[in-house]
Design an enzyme around this catalytic site. Structure first.
Site, mmCIF file in Angstrom:
data_model
loop_
_atom_site.group_PDB
_atom_site.id
_atom_site.type_symbol
_atom_site.label_atom_id
_atom_site.label_comp_id
_atom_site.label_asym_id
_atom_site.label_seq_id
_atom_site.Cartn_x
_atom_site.Cartn_y
_atom_site.Cartn_z
ATOM 1 C CE1 TYR A 199 8.477 -9.864 -0.080
ATOM 2 C CE2 TYR A 199 6.484 -10.712 -0.729
ATOM 3 C CZ TYR A 199 7.211 -9.839 -0.180
ATOM 4 O OH TYR A 199 6.613 -8.696 0.629
ATOM 5 C CD GLU A 231 7.763 7.534 0.222
ATOM 6 O OE1 GLU A 231 8.023 8.806 0.402
ATOM 7 O OE2 GLU A 231 8.357 6.581 0.856
#
Length: 188
Positions: free
Chosen positions: A170, A137
């Site tokens: 994860y 981002e």
């Protein structure tokens, strides 16, 4: 946990294919001329931005909702540069694909070249056993349009290795961004 060196990064790439494609040295110049550095540094890896961008637009005047985020909020651009409107942001992806080992956590920080221009790079940590392209981002905090360059360095990754493996990675918990390819929008 300790921050790992360039030697460790090279070894982990050889043993685990941790970064692909991988640049074993820091690239500062190309045949085309100046470049914002990328590749292996003393204690990290400078990741590159691919040519795929999603530039935020408020043309639809919709609410930004992380539980219901629409692709209609973006203009898709494929280019060697991305112009981010003032006080707006764009999403992109890393050129590199990552495979993080079970005992490693990766922290991402923006490069000073962009930060000094008011462009902030934000990436959440890369957790143990996460793999995929990083969604990047870029926030333009200025009142002027800002330029991002594809295939050049945009952020530095720092690798932290633990003495022991985590209990739940994860991958173990089925993380929703596991194996992501391309620019990935929020998933609720």
């Amino acid at each position: 946990m300790a921050i790992k060196s360039d030697k460790w990064i090279r070894r982990m790439v050889e043993q685990n294919n941790m970064i692909s494609p991988f640049e074993s040295n820091q690239v500062r110049h190309t045949t085309e001329g100046k470049t914002i550095s990328h590749g292996t540094s003393s204690y990290g890896y400078d990741v590159r931005c691919a040519r795929e961008f999603k530039i935020f637009t408020n043309i639809n005047s919709s609410i930004v909702d992380p539980k219901n985020f629409s692709d209609a909020n973006f203009v898709n651009v494929e280019s060697d540069v991305c112009i981010i409107p003032p006080n707006s942001f764009a999403l992109a992806r890393s050129v590199e694909y990552f495979r993080i080992p079970r005992n490693v956590l990766v922290i991402c920080l923006g490069k000073s070249t962009y930060a000094r221009c008011g462009i902030i790079v934000n990436v959440t940590p890369l957790e143990p056993e996460w793999e995929g392209h990083i969604t990047l981002e870029f926030s333009n905090t200025t009142t002027l349009p800002a330029k991002i360059y594809a295939n050049e360095g945009v952020a530095q990754l720092l690798f932290l290795e633990s003495d022991e493996e985590c209990a739940v990675s994860y991958k173990d918990r089925g993380g929703k961004y596991q194996g992501q390819k391309g620019v990935t929008l929020p998933i609720a």
